[in-house]
Design a protein around this motif. Structure first.
Motif, short mmCIF file in Angstrom:
data_model
loop_
_atom_site.label_atom_id
_atom_site.label_comp_id
_atom_site.label_asym_id
_atom_site.label_seq_id
_atom_site.Cartn_x
_atom_site.Cartn_y
_atom_site.Cartn_z
N ALA A 1 -17.76 133.35 27.44
CA ALA A 1 -18.82 133.51 28.44
C ALA A 1 -18.36 133.02 29.92
N VAL B 1 -26.76 138.79 32.55
CA VAL B 1 -25.96 138.19 31.14
C VAL B 1 -27.43 137.75 30.04
N MET C 1 -27.31 139.52 26.53
CA MET C 1 -27.12 138.31 24.62
C MET C 1 -27.76 138.44 24.58
N ALA D 1 -21.50 136.27 23.83
CA ALA D 1 -20.89 136.32 24.65
C ALA D 1 -20.04 137.26 24.99
#
Length: 439
Positions: free
Chosen positions: A25, A44, A48, A296
Motif C-alpha cells: 500500500a 487508491v 481498493m 493493497a
C-alpha cells in the motif's frame, strides 16, 4: 524511474519488517503521489474498493469460515482416527496418516496454515512417539499443510482466476480439477522424503525405537470410517455440486459453511454458541487480513499494468532466451524466491501481470501456469525465512525455526522435483480437466 521506486520502496519496507500488505500500500501510494499528486491518491480508494467488490471473491470469506468450522467441529480429529485405522499399524504408517489427513483436510479448508494448525497438534507428537525427530515431524506437517492451497477447493486458485481474468478468461472449476493430481503427487513426494529421512536416521543411529499402533480390526476400521464419513463427504458435495451445475464456487462455499454447522451442531455436537462466536471472530480476522492484502496488492498491480512495467519486464525476460525451457526455469526460480518472502495472494497480484503475457506468448495453457505458479507459492509456505507453515509448525512442535528449517529441507527438495515435473509435463495438470471435459 517508476519501476525503481515501486519495487525499491516495496523491498525496503519488507526488509524493515512491515507487513506485506502495508508495504504494498505505501509503495503504491508513494508512486501514485509522485506521478500525479493528489489526483493519484484519489484513485487508491476506488481501486481498493473495486478489487474486493467482486462476486467471485465472496467465496474467500465463506471458505475461510468453513475451514474454521470444520476444525472446531472435530472433523480433523476423526479424519486422523480414520487414517490411523487404515495404515497406523505399519512401521512408518504415521507418515501416511499425516499426508492422508493433510490431503483430506486440504480439501476442506483450502488454506495451508489452517491445515497445519488443524492436524499438527495431534500428528507432530504422534510422529515423535513413533521415533521421528521433532524437526522432521514438524517439517512433514508444514510441507503437507501446503497441499491445502493446491487441492480443491483452493482460495489461491480463486484469486489466480480473478487476477488472470483481467487478461484472459480462466475457469475456477478447471483450476480446481487441475490441482488434484499435482496435489496428490506432492503428497507422494513427502511420503518418499520422510521414508528416506527415516532410512538415513536408522543407517546413522541404528534401529529407531518407536510405538506402532496395533492393526485395527475390520469393525474398528468401519467404525472409524462411519465417524469420519461426514468429513469425507465435504469435498464430494462441494466439487460434485460445482461440476454437476448445482452451484457456483461461491455458492459452494456457502453450502460448505452450512454443512459444517449442521455436522458440528447436530451430528458431532461439538459446537455450541460460545464456540460459534469464537469461530466467527477467527474467520473475520482471517478474512480481513486476506481482503486487505487483496485490496493493497490491486493498487500495486494497477501501477505495474498502467505504467507498462509488466510489458517492459516481460520483453526483457523474453530477450534473455527464446528457449521455452530456459524461460520456464527462470520463471520458477523467480517464483520460488518470491514465495520465500511474500504470501501467495500478494505474489499473484505482483507477478501475474508480468508473467502471464510471457506464458501466452509461449502458448502455455493458463491453467497449467496457474497450477505450477500455485505449487511454487505452496513451497514458499514452508520455506525459510518467512514460510507461514513453518511458524505454525514451530509453535506446535516447540522446535526453533532454525532446527525446523533444517528438518524441512528433504521436503523442499522433493517438492521442487514434483514442481519441475508439473512445469514440463503439462498433461499432469490438464489430464483430469480434459478427461472430465471441464472448460
Amino acid at each position: 524511474m517508476t519501476a525503481f521506486l515501486l519495487f525499491g520502496l516495496f523491498f525496503l519496507l519488507v526488509m524493515l519488517r512491515l507487513p506485506i500488505a502495508v508495504a504494498l500500500a505505501i509503495s503504491s501510494i508513494a508512486v501514485l503521489f509522485a506521478g500525479s499528486g493528489l489526483f493519484g491518491l484519489e484513485l487508491v480508494a476506488d481501486i481498493m474498493y473495486t478489487s474486493v467488490s467482486k462476486f467471485t471473491l465472496l467465496a474467500i470469506p465463506f471458505f475461510i469460515l468453513a475451514g474454521v468450522i470444520m476444525e472446531q467441529a472435530g472433523i480433523s480429529k476423526r479424519l486422523i482416527d480414520f487414517a490411523q485405522a487404515l495404515v497406523g499399524h505399519r512401521k512408518s504408517g504415521i507418515v501416511f496418516v499425516t499426508v492422508m489427513t493433510a490431503i483430506f483436510f486440504a480439501a476442506i479448508s483450502g488454506s495451508g496454515p489452517a491445515t497445519v494448525a488443524a492436524i499438527g497438534g495431534i500428528l507432530i507428537p504422534a510422529m515423535v512417539k513413533n521415533g521421528f525427530k521433532k524437526e522432521t515431524a514438524g517439517g512433514l506437517v508444514a510441507g503437507s499443510g501446503a497441499i491445502g492451497i493446491i487441492i480443491p477447493p483452493s482460495i489461491a486458485f480463486i484469486v489466480f482466476a480473478v487476477v488472470a481474468g483481467d487478461q484472459i478468461p480462466v475457469s475456477i472449476g478447471r483450476l480446481f480439477i487441475a490441482g488434484i493430481i499435482p496435489g496428490l503427487l506432492l503428497g507422494v513426494g513427502f511420503i518418499l522424503a520422510a521414508m528416506f529421512v527415516r532410512w538415513k536416521q536408522e543407517r546413522d543411529e541404528g534401529p529407531v525405537e518407536g510405538y506402532v499402533e496395533e492393526r485395527a480390526t475390520v469393525s474398528e476400521r468401519f467404525k472409524a470410517f462411519a465417524s469420519a464419513i461426514w468429513g469425507l463427504l465435504i469435498p464430494i458435495i462441494i466439487l460434485g455440486g460445482i461440476y454437476g451445475g448445482f452451484f457456483t464456487p461461491t455458492e459452494a462455499a456457502v453450502v460448505a459453511v452450512f454443512y459444517g454447522l449442521f455436522v458440528g451442531f447436530v451430528i458431532y455436537r461439538e459446537l455450541n454458541l460460545k464456540k460459534l462466536y469464537d469461530i466467527l471472530v477467527a474467520a473475520s480476522v482471517q478474512t480481513a487480513t486476506v481482503m486487505f492484502i487483496v485490496s493493497a496488492a490491486s493498487v500495486y498491480a494497477y501501477i505495474i499494468t498502467t505504467e507498462q512495467i509488466a510489458r517492459q519486464i516481460s520483453s526483457a525476460m523474453l530477450g534473455i532466451s527464446e528457449n521455452p525451457i530456459i524461460i520456464l526455469l527462470l520463471v520458477n526460480v523467480l517464483l520460488l524466491i518470491a514465495g520465500m518472502f511474500i504470501d501467495a495472494i500478494s505474489a499473484y497480484y505482483i507477478f501475474i501481470p508480468i508473467l502471464l503475457p510471457i506464458m501466452l506468448v509461449m502458448n502455455v495453457d493458463p491453467t497449467v501456469f496457474g497450477v505450477f505458479m500455485t505449487v511454487n507459492l505452496a513451497i514458499g509456505l514452508f520455506t525459510p525465512p518467512v514460510g507461514l507453515n513453518l511458524f505454525v509448525a514451530a509453535g506446535i512442535s516447540g522446535t526453533s525455526i532454525g532446527r525446523l528449517s533444517i528438518g524441512v529441507l528433504p521436503f523442499i527438495v522433493s517438492s521442487i522435483i514434483i514442481l519441475l515435473l508439473i512445469t514440463f509435463i503439462p498433461q499432469i495438470s490438464t489430464f483430469l480437466p480434459d478427461l472430465l471435459n471441464v472448460k
